[in-house]
Structure formats: structure tokens, C-alpha cells
Design a protein around this motif. Structure first.
Motif, PDB file in Angstrom:
ATOM      1  N   LEU A 234      -5.352 120.334  61.484  1.00  0.00           N
ATOM      2  CA  LEU A 234      -6.243 121.785  62.066  1.00  0.00           C
ATOM      3  C   LEU A 234      -6.236 122.913  61.167  1.00  0.00           C
ATOM      4  CD1 LEU A 234      -5.633 121.510  65.953  1.00  0.00           C
ATOM      5  CD2 LEU A 234      -7.939 121.299  64.863  1.00  0.00           C
ATOM      6  N   LEU A 235      -5.044 123.084  60.645  1.00  0.00           N
ATOM      7  CA  LEU A 235      -4.848 124.082  59.569  1.00  0.00           C
ATOM      8  C   LEU A 235      -5.566 123.836  58.334  1.00  0.00           C
ATOM      9  CD1 LEU A 235      -1.013 124.861  60.229  1.00  0.00           C
ATOM     10  CD2 LEU A 235      -2.635 126.462  60.708  1.00  0.00           C
ATOM     11  N   ARG A 236      -5.358 122.779  57.935  1.00  0.00           N
ATOM     12  CA  ARG A 236      -6.203 122.398  56.609  1.00  0.00           C
ATOM     13  C   ARG A 236      -7.742 122.517  57.023  1.00  0.00           C
ATOM     14  NH1 ARG A 236      -5.306 116.624  54.913  1.00  0.00           N
ATOM     15  NH2 ARG A 236      -6.884 117.053  53.282  1.00  0.00           N
ATOM     16  N   GLY A 237      -8.281 122.286  58.159  1.00  0.00           N
ATOM     17  CA  GLY A 237      -9.547 122.227  58.166  1.00  0.00           C
ATOM     18  C   GLY A 237     -10.019 123.863  58.404  1.00  0.00           C
ATOM     19  N   ALA A 238      -9.079 124.468  58.905  1.00  0.00           N
ATOM     20  CA  ALA A 238      -9.537 126.055  58.962  1.00  0.00           C
ATOM     21  C   ALA A 238      -9.637 126.682  57.592  1.00  0.00           C
ATOM     22  CB  ALA A 238      -8.407 126.803  59.975  1.00  0.00           C
ATOM     23  N   ALA A 239      -8.530 126.477  57.020  1.00  0.00           N
ATOM     24  CA  ALA A 239      -8.322 126.979  55.572  1.00  0.00           C
ATOM     25  C   ALA A 239      -9.441 126.413  54.670  1.00  0.00           C
ATOM     26  CB  ALA A 239      -6.892 126.584  54.933  1.00  0.00           C
ATOM     27  N   THR A 240      -9.796 125.185  54.619  1.00  0.00           N
ATOM     28  CA  THR A 240     -11.069 124.742  54.148  1.00  0.00           C
ATOM     29  C   THR A 240     -12.212 125.357  54.358  1.00  0.00           C
ATOM     30  OG1 THR A 240      -9.961 122.534  53.769  1.00  0.00           O
ATOM     31  CG2 THR A 240     -12.154 122.759  53.480  1.00  0.00           C
ATOM     32  N   THR A 241     -12.426 125.662  55.546  1.00  0.00           N
ATOM     33  CA  THR A 241     -13.776 126.478  55.978  1.00  0.00           C
ATOM     34  C   THR A 241     -13.794 127.825  55.522  1.00  0.00           C
ATOM     35  OG1 THR A 241     -13.767 125.211  57.907  1.00  0.00           O
ATOM     36  CG2 THR A 241     -14.852 127.498  57.992  1.00  0.00           C
ATOM     37  N   TYR A 242     -12.447 128.555  55.522  1.00  0.00           N
ATOM     38  CA  TYR A 242     -12.540 130.037  54.974  1.00  0.00           C
ATOM     39  C   TYR A 242     -12.584 129.959  53.475  1.00  0.00           C
ATOM     40  CZ  TYR A 242     -10.035 130.186  59.603  1.00  0.00           C
ATOM     41  OH  TYR A 242      -9.685 130.118  60.739  1.00  0.00           O
ATOM     42  N   LEU A 243     -12.095 129.123  52.725  1.00  0.00           N
ATOM     43  CA  LEU A 243     -12.273 129.104  51.365  1.00  0.00           C
ATOM     44  C   LEU A 243     -13.425 128.579  50.726  1.00  0.00           C
ATOM     45  CD1 LEU A 243      -8.660 127.957  50.764  1.00  0.00           C
ATOM     46  CD2 LEU A 243      -9.715 130.198  49.644  1.00  0.00           C
ATOM     47  N   VAL A 244     -14.272 127.854  51.537  1.00  0.00           N
ATOM     48  CA  VAL A 244     -15.603 127.531  51.444  1.00  0.00           C
ATOM     49  C   VAL A 244     -16.517 128.777  51.431  1.00  0.00           C
ATOM     50  CG1 VAL A 244     -17.609 126.339  52.285  1.00  0.00           C
ATOM     51  CG2 VAL A 244     -15.597 124.858  51.852  1.00  0.00           C
ATOM     52  N   VAL A 245     -16.182 129.524  52.673  1.00  0.00           N
ATOM     53  CA  VAL A 245     -16.959 130.828  52.955  1.00  0.00           C
ATOM     54  C   VAL A 245     -16.676 131.854  51.576  1.00  0.00           C
ATOM     55  CG1 VAL A 245     -17.134 132.842  54.409  1.00  0.00           C
ATOM     56  CG2 VAL A 245     -16.983 130.492  55.361  1.00  0.00           C
ATOM     57  N   VAL A 246     -15.469 131.924  51.160  1.00  0.00           N
ATOM     58  CA  VAL A 246     -15.093 132.845  49.959  1.00  0.00           C
ATOM     59  C   VAL A 246     -15.856 132.376  48.901  1.00  0.00           C
ATOM     60  CG1 VAL A 246     -13.149 132.897  48.501  1.00  0.00           C
ATOM     61  CG2 VAL A 246     -12.769 133.181  50.805  1.00  0.00           C
ATOM     62  N   GLY A 247     -16.105 131.053  48.484  1.00  0.00           N
ATOM     63  CA  GLY A 247     -16.830 130.792  47.488  1.00  0.00           C
ATOM     64  C   GLY A 247     -18.112 130.872  47.459  1.00  0.00           C
ATOM     65  N   LEU A 248     -18.618 130.821  48.663  1.00  0.00           N
ATOM     66  CA  LEU A 248     -20.083 131.176  49.066  1.00  0.00           C
ATOM     67  C   LEU A 248     -20.568 132.513  48.777  1.00  0.00           C
ATOM     68  CD1 LEU A 248     -20.960 128.391  51.830  1.00  0.00           C
ATOM     69  CD2 LEU A 248     -21.740 128.180  49.406  1.00  0.00           C
ATOM     70  N   VAL A 249     -19.722 133.187  49.592  1.00  0.00           N
ATOM     71  CA  VAL A 249     -19.830 134.842  49.529  1.00  0.00           C
ATOM     72  C   VAL A 249     -20.046 135.215  48.167  1.00  0.00           C
ATOM     73  CG1 VAL A 249     -19.224 136.987  50.513  1.00  0.00           C
ATOM     74  CG2 VAL A 249     -19.497 135.063  51.907  1.00  0.00           C
ATOM     75  N   TYR A 250     -18.808 134.813  47.519  1.00  0.00           N
ATOM     76  CA  TYR A 250     -18.866 135.342  46.137  1.00  0.00           C
ATOM     77  C   TYR A 250     -19.947 134.997  45.156  1.00  0.00           C
ATOM     78  CZ  TYR A 250     -16.950 136.094  41.398  1.00  0.00           C
ATOM     79  OH  TYR A 250     -16.948 136.510  39.966  1.00  0.00           O
TER      80      TYR A 250
END
Length: 209
Positions: A72-88
Motif C-alpha cells: 500500500l505504501l508503494r502504491g501510494a508513493a507511486t501515485t504521488y510521484l506520477v502526479v509529480v512528473g505529470l504536474v511538472y
């Protein structure tokens, strides 16, 4: 799995180095306000990712509950970092905004390399099984809390981490981008949860959850 564990530790060390180097570079130019420096979604998400990679590397699953918690931690972290990449890529890079990471190589690490790595790790690493949809809400807790803090700070001391959240642009515009961020997080999280059901190469299919 030994290669995966070492690779995760290397990426975690790269994140730590990028954050420390950015902190040092910022301190060389101005007095550090930790609430500002660590207030960026990019910095926080990368630090979350760093911790998750270390935990996933050194832990040995000893119970189904522990295994699911780490996933679950990996899934959440992956989600947040995907958002980081997209927003950037979509909102910050076109404006020439550093997004809290003015050091060029650290910017590439935190905004590009780490998000891409997390997606690849999620798709290819064998220590993955389907995430339960009943726990999908977990992925939304941190981003919503972060947005709430940013809105309060923007309305009080005037500091905002990203130009599109600046109250001076109008609260209608800010509300639009908050809604957009929520939508992107939800969509990214749903994709991560959905992909957890796709077996990694070389692993048997897992039962649905």
C-alpha cells in the motif's frame, strides 16, 4: 529480488542526495525556512518515496498484513510521484518554474528520473499483488491534507509552493487547480491500483482483491 533491493536503495540514496544538495544550494543564497522548503509536494513526495524504497528493500515479509502494508505504501508513493512528473511536465516546465528544486541535476532527479523509476518498479518488480479497492481511499489522504495546508498558508502568510495555487490569481482559479490535482491523483491512483492486477513479467497471475 536482490538486484531490485539494491536498485531501490540506490534510487533512495539519489533522492536523499538531491534533497540535501537542494537544501544546501538554497541555504547558500538565502535563509532557509523549513516550512517553505519542505512545503513543496515534489520534496515531500520524493521523501515519501525515499522512505518507502528503503522499507521495501530492507524488510522481509513475515505476514500477509505486513506485506500488504508495504505494498500500500508503494502504491501510494507511486501515485504521488506520477502526479509529480505529470504536474511538472504539464504545468511547471512550460512556465520555467523550478517547483522548489532550482538545482538542475536535482530537478531532473526528483521531477523526471524518480517518477519514471517508480512506474517501472511498479510494473516490473515481482513483489507485487493486487491492491484491495476498499483501501483506495488511503491514497487520497496525504494529497488532500497537503492542499488544505497550502490553502491555509496562502490565505494567511501568503506563501504558496506553486504559481497556479497563488490566491492573487483568484480563488476560482485556485479551486480549479485543486480540483484538477484531486482528479489527477484519483486517476493516477486508480491506474496504479488497476496495474497491481497485471502480473509482473515472470510471475503467475494473482487472484483479484
Amino acid at each position: 529480488m536482490r538486484f531490485v533491493r539494491w536498485l531501490r536503495l540506490i534510487v533512495a540514496a539519489s533522492i536523499a542526495a538531491a534533497v540535501v544538495a537542494t537544501l544546501a544550494e538554497t541555504a547558500s543564497r538565502t535563509t532557509i525556512n523549513p516550512f517553505n522548503f519542505f512545503g513543496y509536494f515534489t520534496i515531500q513526495s520524493n521523501l515519501i518515496g525515499c522512505v518507502v524504497l528503503v522499507v521495501a528493500s530492507v524488510s522481509r515479509p513475515d505476514s500477509p498484513r505486513r506485506d500488504e502494508a508495504i505494498l500500500l505504501l508503494r502504491g501510494a508513493a507511486t501515485t504521488y510521484l506520477v502526479v509529480v512528473g505529470l504536474v511538472y511536465a504539464v504545468l511547471l516546465a512550460p512556465l520555467g518554474a523550478a517547483g522548489g528544486v532550482p538545482l538542475p541535476w536535482a530537478n531532473v532527479v526528483m521531477h523526471v528520473i524518480v517518477p519514471v523509476y517508480f512506474v517501472v518498479d511498479w510494473l516490473l518488480a515481482p513483489d507485487r499483488h493486487p491492491l484491495p479497492w476498499r483501501k483506495f481511499w488511503i491514497v487520497l489522504v496525504y494529497p488532500l491534507a497537503w492542499c488544505a495546508v497550502v490553502l491555509v498558508r496562502g490565505a494567511t502568510d501568503g506563501w504558496v509552493p506553486y504559481p497556479f495555487l497563488d490566491p492573487s490569481s483568484g480563488y476560482g482559479s485556485v479551486a480549479f487547480f485543486v480540483a484538477l490535482i484531486t482528479l489527477v491523483v484519483t486517476a493516477a491512483g486508480a491506474a496504479v491500483w488497476g496495474l497491481s492486477r497485471v502480473p509482473a513479467p515472470g510471475t503467475p497471475a494473482s487472484p483479484r482483491a
